[in-house]
Design an enzyme around this catalytic site. Structure first.
Site, short mmCIF file in Angstrom:
data_model
loop_
_atom_site.label_atom_id
_atom_site.label_comp_id
_atom_site.label_asym_id
_atom_site.label_seq_id
_atom_site.Cartn_x
_atom_site.Cartn_y
_atom_site.Cartn_z
N GLY A 182 0.83 -1.19 0.00
CA GLY A 182 0.00 0.00 0.00
C GLY A 182 0.86 1.24 0.00
O GLY A 182 2.09 1.16 0.01
N ARG A 198 2.20 5.53 4.74
CA ARG A 198 1.36 5.89 5.89
C ARG A 198 -0.10 5.43 5.74
O ARG A 198 -1.01 6.04 6.27
CB ARG A 198 1.39 7.38 6.17
N GLY A 237 -1.34 2.52 6.79
CA GLY A 237 -1.74 1.61 7.85
C GLY A 237 -1.26 0.19 7.62
O GLY A 237 -1.72 -0.75 8.27
N HIS A 264 6.83 2.74 15.89
CA HIS A 264 6.54 1.33 15.63
C HIS A 264 6.90 0.49 16.85
O HIS A 264 6.14 -0.41 17.23
CB HIS A 264 7.33 0.83 14.41
N ARG A 319 4.50 -2.19 19.87
CA ARG A 319 4.73 -3.62 20.09
C ARG A 319 4.97 -3.90 21.57
O ARG A 319 5.72 -3.21 22.23
CB ARG A 319 5.92 -4.09 19.25
#
Length: 181
Positions: free
Chosen positions: A7, A10, A12, A49, A53
């Site tokens: 994609g 930014r 997703g 990121h 997590r």
């Protein structure tokens, strides 16, 4: 199982890929990070990121060498490779490997993931959505990245495009492994 999540920038992709990875195998998941701390913007993105997590994730730095990182992952685990775009640029411009060598490395990663029963989710950017600058270096890179995407899409069990945070499945599980002309 191999899943290709692509994609625009930014869109997703990483969030969706993280969810898919967590669903793929119980317990620890492995995050193969291809980014390097090259500038302030990249450092910020990496930190964002990482903050998403939790303790279920083990991060492995793999800016160029998937083999070494993959060797540390136990069989039948879930692995997120984020992202193929950065890896491809580092191969061409930092390591100065040929496009054929890059394709061979990706094919080897996919074979090894299948052999070891890994659920592999691979994230990459679709850079071909906008008009490209009239620059031969940019055109070479985009052509190489699209070549990697075709290999990955052919071998993947599922191909998902992310638009505005929503995944569109272009190759559902069980579809044939035919490459587009």
């Amino acid at each position: 199982m191999i899943v290709f999540v692509g994609g625009g920038a930014r869109s997703g992709k990483s969030r969706l890929a993280e969810s898919l990875t967590l669903e793929a195998a119980p317990g620890r998941c492995y995050y193969m990070a291809t980014a390097s701390h090259s500038d302030d913007e990249m450092r910020e993105r990496i930190e964002r990121h990482q903050a998403r997590r939790d303790e279920r994730w083990v991060t492995l730095e793999a800016p160029l060498d998937f083999e070494e990182a993959l060797a540390t992952i136990p069989r039948n685990k879930a692995v997120l490779l984020d992202c193929l775009t950065l890896w491809a640029s580092q191969l061409l411009f930092a390591a100065e490997l040929s496009e054929d060598e890059g394709v061979a490395r990706l094919e080897k990663l996919l074979r090894e993931a299948r052999r070891r029963g890994l659920s592999l989710v691979v994230v990459s950017n679709d850079l071909n959505e906008a008009l490209l600058p009239d620059d031969p270096v940019v055109w070479r890179f985009v052509a190489f990245l699209q070549r990697l995407h075709r290999v990955l899409a052919r071998e993947a069990d599922s191909v998902i495009e992310v638009v505005a945070g929503h995944g569109i499945e272009w190759k559902p599980r069980g579809a044939s492994k035919q490459e587009a002309p």
